[in-house]
Design a protein around this motif. Structure first.
Motif: not given
Length: 493
Positions: A48, A64, A72, A68-69, A60-62
Motif C-alpha cells: 500500500h 490493494t 476490507d 479491494e479497499p 487511495t484506500a481502494r
C-alpha cells in the motif's frame, strides 16, 4: 526490617488469570495467530505504501494487491486468522492437546505399566499425548479444502460417443500440509541423531577413544546437511521449480539475478531441444540475448558456437570467470546487507549500547558474506565445470560439451554453494541446516497426491511431533534455536 519488603513487586504475567492447565494452549494460539497474520499485514502495508509513493492520487484506500479497499483487506486478513482450520487453531490443538492429555495418560501408564521404569513411563505418556494431539491438529488443517488441491473433471463419457453427458466431478488431493510434515520429520531426525551421537561421544570419551576425526564429524554434520539440502533445492529451482513453494522460487530468483534466457538455454541443453553442432531452431533464444548485450550474434547459435562462451554466463562482467566471481560477491553482499543490516539494528534498537550495535553490525556483515559467497560459489561452480575443469576431464567434443551444459555445470554449482555456511557461527549453521532441510525433503516428494495416502503423512507428522514435544519437555536444550525459544515460552510454568 524484612528484606522482602525492600524488593520491588514482581510484574504480573498477562496470562495469570488463565488457569495453569490452559496457559500453554492460549499462548500457542496467540503465537500461531501472530505468525499467521503478521507477515500478511506487513506485505499489505508495504504494498500500500509503495503504491502510494508511485501515485498519490491513484493510491487511495481502494488500492490493494487484490483491488479491494484497504480496510476490507485488513479485515479479511485479521478475520482469516480466526478460521478454526487455520494455523492458530492447529497450534492450540497441538500444544493444548499435549498438556491436557498427558495427566490421564500418565495415570494409565502408572496403573497398567508398573514394570516399566518411571522415566520411561513418563516419556511414553508424553509421547503418546503429543502423538494424539499432533494427529488431531494436522487432520484439522487437512480438512480445509483449497482450490490449489482441488480439480474439477468432466463426468463419465456416454456409451455411444466420446462426449461427456454426466455431471462434473470434484477431486480433492492431499499434500497441502507437506511443508509442516517435512519440518516435523527433519526436526525429529535431528533430535534422534543428535541424542545418539551425544551418548556415543560420552561413551568414547569415558573409554578414552574420542578421536579428532570424531570431533571433525560432529563439527561438519550440520554444514554437510545444509550443503546437501541447499544443493538439492538449487537443482530443483533450476530444473523443476514447480516442486518448490512459489515464494521460495521468487526469493531465489531475486538473489540469483540471472537472465532467464540463460536458465532456459541450460534446461534445453538437458532435455535435448538445444544440441551443439546442430540446428534445432534454438538459436533465437540466445541470439536475442547477444543483441541485448552487444555481443556477436554467432555466440548464441549452438550450431556455430560450441559451447556458447562463458562470458554470456557472466552477463556483462567480461570473459574472466574469476573477475565475474568477485563482482558477483560484491553485488550480492551489498544486496544482502541492505536486508540484514536494518533487521539487525532493529533488534538492538531498545538496548542502545555500543557493544550490542557492534554485534549487530558483525552479525549482519557475516550473514551478508555468507549469502554473497553462496551465490558466488554457485556461479563459479558453473564456470569451473564449463571452462576450467570439465573440458579437461570429459573432453571438448560436442557430446562432452552437451553433457557439461546439460547438467554437470549446474550440478557443480549446487555442490559448492552450500559450503558457504561455514562463514556463519556454529549455532547459526544448525538453524540454517534445519531450515533448508525440510524444503529439500519436500522437493523430493510430490506436491499433490491422492487422499487415500494421506494417512501416511499424518502418521509421519504425529510420530515426529511426538519426538519433538517430548524433547521440549524432557531436554529443551537439545532443540535450541528459535523453535526452542518459542517452545520454552509456550510450555513455561
Amino acid at each position: 526490617m524484612d528484606a522482602s519488603l525492600l524488593k520491588p513487586p514482581s510484574r504480573r504475567r498477562w496470562d495469570s488469570a488463565v488457569p495453569p492447565t490452559l496457559r500453554p494452549l492460549v499462548r500457542a494460539y496467540l503465537l500461531g495467530y501472530g505468525f499467521a497474520v503478521a507477515p500478511r499485514l506487513a506485505t499489505l502495508l508495504l504494498q500500500h505504501l509503495a503504491r502510494y509513493r508511485r501515485n498519490k492520487q491513484a493510491t487511495t484506500a481502494r488500492d490493494t494487491q487484490r483491488g479491494e479497499p484497504f480496510l476490507d483487506a485488513l479485515q479479511r486478513i485479521l478475520l482469516g486468522g480466526l478460521d478454526w482450520r487455520r494455523f492458530p487453531t492447529f497450534c492450540a490443538v497441538l500444544v493444548g492437546g499435549t498438556t491436557l492429555l498427558e495427566p490421564p495418560l500418565t495415570a494409565a501408564f502408572d496403573h497398567y505399566a508398573k514394570n516399566i521404569p518411571d522415566i520411561a513411563r513418563r516419556r511414553l505418556s508424553r509421547w503418546f499425548a503429543s502423538f494424539i494431539a499432533a494427529w488431531l491438529s494436522l487432520r484439522l488443517v487437512q480438512s480445509k479444502k483449497t482450490p490449489g488441491f482441488t480439480d474439477v473433471t468432466p463426468g463419465p463419457e456416454s456409451g455411444s460417443g466420446s462426449q461427456s453427458n454426466g455431471a462434473p466431478q470434484t477431486v480433492h488431493y492431499a499434500g497441502r500440509t507437506l511443508d509442516l510434515t517435512s519440518f516435523a520429520v527433519t526436526r525429529a531426525l535431528d533430535i534422534i541423531v543428535g541424542e545418539l551421537w551425544h551418548r556415543r561421544k560420552l561413551r568414547r570419551q569415558a573409554a578414552g577413544k574420542w578421536t579428532p576425526l570424531d570431533s571433525t564429524l560432529g563439527t561438519f554434520a550440520h554444514p554437510a546437511v545444509f550443503a546437501l539440502s541447499s544443493g538439492l533445492v538449487m537443482w530443483t529451482w533450476f530444473y523443476d521449480p514447480a516442486r518448490l513453494p512459489r515464494s521460495y522460487n521468487k526469493w531465489i530468483g531475486s538473489a540469483a539475478a540471472v537472465d532467464a534466457r540463460l536458465i532456459t538455454a541450460l534446461q534445453r541443453c538437458r532435455d535435448g531441444t538445444l544440441l551443439y553442432g546442430a540446428d534445432t531452431g534454438a538459436a533465437p533464444l540466445l541470439t536475442s540475448m547477444c543483441a541485448d548485450y552487444a555481443w556477436p550474434l554467432e555466440w548464441g547459435d549452438p550450431a556455430v558456437s560450441v559451447p556458447f562462451p562463458c562470458e554470456m554466463v557472466h552477463m556483462g562482467c567480461g570473459p574472466s570467470c574469476e573477475r565475474h566471481a568477485l563482482a558477483r560477491f560484491a553485488r550480492s553482499f551489498r544486496w544482502a546487507l541492505s536486508t540484514y543490516l536494518p533487521l539487525s539494528l532493529l533488534l538492538v534498537a531498545r538496548k542502545r549500547n555500543l557493544p550490542a550495535v557492534r554485534r549487530a553490525l558483525l552479525s549482519a556483515a557475516r550473514s551478508s558474506a555468507f549469502l554473497g559467497a553462496f551465490i558466488t560459489l554457485f556461479y563459479y561452480g558453473v564456470c569451473l565445470a564449463r571452462t576450467r575443469v570439465g573440458p579437461r576431464l570429459l573432453g571438448t567434443s560436442h557430446a562432452s560439451r552437451q553433457r557439461i551444459d546439460g547438467g554437470y555445470c549446474v550440478g557443480a554449482g549446487c555442490v559448492l554453494c552450500g559450503w558457504s555456511v561455514l562463514l556463519e557461527s556454529a549455532p547459526r549453521r544448525k538453524d540454517m541446516a534445519l531450515f533448508v532441510a525440510p524444503r529439500a525433503m519436500a522437493a523430493l516428494l510430490p506436491r499433490r497426491y491422492g487422499l487415500d495416502k494421506q494417512w501416511r503423512e499424518t502418521l509421519a507428522f504425529a510420530a515426529s511431533m511426538g519426538v519433538v514435544l517430548t524433547c521440549v519437555r524432557e531436554n529443551p536444550g537439545r532443540l535450541g534455536g528459535l523453535l526452542g525459544g518459542v517452545m520454552g515460552v509456550v510450555f513455561r510454568d
